[in-house]
Motif scaffolding. Structure first.
Motif, PDB file in Angstrom:
ATOM      1  N   UNK A 255      -6.503  -4.956  11.711  1.00 20.64           N
ATOM      2  CA  UNK A 255      -6.366  -3.592  11.195  1.00 20.64           C
ATOM      3  C   UNK A 255      -7.691  -2.858  11.311  1.00 20.64           C
ATOM      4  N   UNK A 256      -7.611  -1.580  11.675  1.00 25.90           N
ATOM      5  CA  UNK A 256      -8.797  -0.717  11.652  1.00 25.90           C
ATOM      6  C   UNK A 256      -8.816   0.128  10.384  1.00 25.90           C
ATOM      7  N   UNK A 257      -7.771   0.004   9.555  1.00 21.43           N
ATOM      8  CA  UNK A 257      -7.667   0.800   8.328  1.00 21.43           C
ATOM      9  C   UNK A 257      -8.013   0.015   7.067  1.00 21.43           C
ATOM     10  N   UNK A 258      -7.892  -1.304   7.107  1.00 18.71           N
ATOM     11  CA  UNK A 258      -8.090  -2.127   5.913  1.00 18.71           C
ATOM     12  C   UNK A 258      -9.513  -2.662   5.842  1.00 18.71           C
ATOM     13  N   UNK A 259     -10.052  -2.703   4.627  1.00 20.24           N
ATOM     14  CA  UNK A 259     -11.333  -3.377   4.400  1.00 20.24           C
ATOM     15  C   UNK A 259     -11.092  -4.885   4.355  1.00 20.24           C
ATOM     16  N   UNK A 260     -12.163  -5.664   4.311  1.00 23.66           N
ATOM     17  CA  UNK A 260     -12.000  -7.118   4.256  1.00 23.66           C
ATOM     18  C   UNK A 260     -11.246  -7.526   3.003  1.00 23.66           C
ATOM     19  N   UNK A 261     -11.596  -6.931   1.862  1.00 22.13           N
ATOM     20  CA  UNK A 261     -10.922  -7.353   0.627  1.00 22.13           C
ATOM     21  C   UNK A 261      -9.451  -6.916   0.625  1.00 22.13           C
ATOM     22  N   UNK A 262      -9.119  -5.809   1.299  1.00 18.19           N
ATOM     23  CA  UNK A 262      -7.710  -5.406   1.410  1.00 18.19           C
ATOM     24  C   UNK A 262      -6.946  -6.363   2.322  1.00 18.19           C
TER      25      UNK A 262
ATOM     26  N   UNK B   6       3.006  -2.860  10.558  1.00 18.56           N
ATOM     27  CA  UNK B   6       3.084  -1.957   9.401  1.00 18.56           C
ATOM     28  C   UNK B   6       2.406  -0.642   9.786  1.00 18.56           C
ATOM     29  N   UNK B   7       3.095   0.464   9.497  1.00 17.93           N
ATOM     30  CA  UNK B   7       2.575   1.785   9.820  1.00 17.93           C
ATOM     31  C   UNK B   7       2.467   2.625   8.551  1.00 17.93           C
ATOM     32  N   UNK B   8       1.597   3.643   8.613  1.00 13.84           N
ATOM     33  CA  UNK B   8       1.388   4.534   7.474  1.00 13.84           C
ATOM     34  C   UNK B   8      -0.094   4.761   7.256  1.00 13.84           C
ATOM     35  N   UNK B   9      -0.486   4.966   6.006  1.00 14.19           N
ATOM     36  CA  UNK B   9      -1.895   5.230   5.696  1.00 14.19           C
ATOM     37  C   UNK B   9      -2.764   3.991   5.894  1.00 14.19           C
ATOM     38  N   UNK B  10      -2.180   2.814   5.716  1.00 11.73           N
ATOM     39  CA  UNK B  10      -2.912   1.553   5.868  1.00 11.73           C
ATOM     40  C   UNK B  10      -2.216   0.710   6.936  1.00 11.73           C
TER      41      UNK B  10
ATOM     42  N   UNK C 212       0.858  -1.180   0.000  1.00 12.47           N
ATOM     43  CA  UNK C 212       0.000   0.000   0.000  1.00 12.47           C
ATOM     44  C   UNK C 212       0.896   1.233   0.000  1.00 12.47           C
ATOM     45  N   UNK C 213       0.450   2.281  -0.683  1.00 18.18           N
ATOM     46  CA  UNK C 213       1.230   3.521  -0.739  1.00 18.18           C
ATOM     47  C   UNK C 213       1.388   4.098   0.666  1.00 18.18           C
ATOM     48  N   UNK C 214       2.582   4.577   0.946  1.00 14.60           N
ATOM     49  CA  UNK C 214       2.879   5.235   2.224  1.00 14.60           C
ATOM     50  C   UNK C 214       2.641   4.322   3.435  1.00 14.60           C
ATOM     51  N   UNK C 215       2.888   3.035   3.245  1.00  7.38           N
ATOM     52  CA  UNK C 215       2.779   2.060   4.335  1.00  7.38           C
ATOM     53  C   UNK C 215       4.001   1.154   4.284  1.00  7.38           C
ATOM     54  N   UNK C 216       4.646   0.938   5.434  1.00  6.43           N
ATOM     55  CA  UNK C 216       5.851   0.114   5.429  1.00  6.43           C
ATOM     56  C   UNK C 216       5.994  -0.648   6.740  1.00  6.43           C
ATOM     57  N   UNK C 217       6.821  -1.700   6.690  1.00 12.85           N
ATOM     58  CA  UNK C 217       7.125  -2.501   7.869  1.00 12.85           C
ATOM     59  C   UNK C 217       8.034  -1.696   8.797  1.00 12.85           C
ATOM     60  N   UNK C 218       7.600  -1.512  10.045  1.00 10.64           N
ATOM     61  CA  UNK C 218       8.392  -0.700  10.984  1.00 10.64           C
ATOM     62  C   UNK C 218       8.906  -1.518  12.160  1.00 10.64           C
TER      63      UNK C 218
END
Length: 339
Positions: A318-325, A262-266, A239-245
């Motif tokens: 995750x609270x940012x990802x949909x089920x399909x994501x 993983x932190x960022x937008x997703x 995902x854009x602007x998301x990386x393993x931290x």
């Protein structure tokens, strides 16, 4: 003058003849709605079916292949077996009069669900799914080749799959499905299902949809508990602007538990540990919605996904990802024991 008049008459006759041919050709071509009604009648006139298919899935830049076998006996008996061709790992999902069951032979486990599957979790290898899509899309487009009808159709329940469009190819003579290709929002091909065999005459009786409950642990399940316990799997889907931290390894008894953050937008957290083989196949009740993760079936809630594959138990939150994501991330898991 007479010669020119004769030529004119000849051209007029030829034009009239060609117009008749075009009119006859147009009359001989069924509209998309008529073809769909013929397909519905051909598929609906049977008490069930069996089919075999090959499925290719694109995820995280990878292509994975699966063999699929489906049984359906009306009204509500289903059995799907999915085999990952690279590893030969298989899972089975069954719906019978008692409920819905996921069977994982490699770890000797059976999970029981009170679920509306497959009504709310339809996959493109189900005949009823294809039929519902064909009937529901008022703007479907149809083209013809010598042997096939090809439909461009919107998918149903695409908010869960992220695959809003598809192409369905149907054989002109038998009206059997030939191929289904599903596309994401960007129009890129994500799943292709090629039907090798569709048999509307082979109907399995309801007693064949029972679950084989064994009290003895299978040999392959004994081995699976320790296989690849040192291997860590990472998602290749990005995902854009998301990386393993962060990556933590915790010892829980004799098992290694790995937690990836993983932190960022997703944002999401992914946990994995060796799957524990059961001593029997007695069903264990599981809650949540059934979700297909590549060649295996998992359990999804609004904010989590749980599945078992490659000798591992996985949990994604995750609270940012949909089920399909979440399914996209899970389907892209790849071995990386060198990291």
């Amino acid at each position: 003058m007479k010669r020119e008049s004769g030529r004119l008459k000849t051209w007029l006759k030829l034009a009239a003849f060609l117009s008749c041919l075009l009119l006859l050709a147009a009359c001989g071509t069924d509209s998309p709605d008529k073809v769909v009604k013929k397909v519905e009648k051909a598929w609906g006139d049977h008490e069930g079916y069996t089919l075999q298919a090959n499925m290719e899935m694109q995820s995280g830049g990878q292509t994975k292949e699966y063999g699929i076998e489906v049984w359906h006996t009306k009204p509500e008996f289903y059995r799907v077996e999915v085999v990952e061709k690279e590893s030969d790992t298989r899972q089975i999902i069954v719906k019978n009069k008692d409920g819905v069951y996921i069977v994982a032979p490699s770890i000797n486990k059976t999970y029981e669900f009170q679920s509306e599957w497959p009504a709310k979790n339809s996959q493109a290898y189900f005949i009823h799914t294809l039929m519902n899509d064909l009937k529901s899309d008022e703007n479907l487009k149809m083209t013809e080749t010598e042997k096939e009808f090809e439909f461009e159709v919107a998918t149903q329940n695409n908010e869960k799959t992220g695959l809003p469009t598809q192409k369905i190819k149907i054989d002109k003579k038998s009206f059997a499905p030939v191929q289904v290709t599903l596309f994401d929002d960007a129009g890129e091909e994500k799943i292709k299902i090629a039907f090798d065999k569709v048999n509307f005459k082979e109907i399995h009786p309801s007693k064949e949809y029972t679950i084989d409950i064994s009290t003895e642990q299978k040999e392959d399940a004994k081995e699976q508990g320790t296989k690849d316990s040192e291997t860590t799997y990472y998602p290749t889907h990005e995902f854009a602007n998301t990386k393993l931290v962060d990556e933590k390894v915790i010892m829980d008894g004799d098992r290694l538990r790995t937690i990836l953050t993983y932190e960022g937008e997703k944002r999401y957290t992914l946990m994995q540990e060796p799957a524990v083989a059961s001593n029997s196949m007695i069903p264990v009740f599981a809650s949540g919605e059934i979700a297909q993760v590549g060649g295996v079936f998992g359990t999804a809630t609004e904010n989590s996904l749980t599945w078992e594959d490659k000798g591992k138990s996985f949990f994604l939150a995750s609270s940012d990802l949909s089920i399909h994501e979440m399914v996209e991330v899970a389907s892209s898991m790849t071995e990386n024991s060198l990291k």
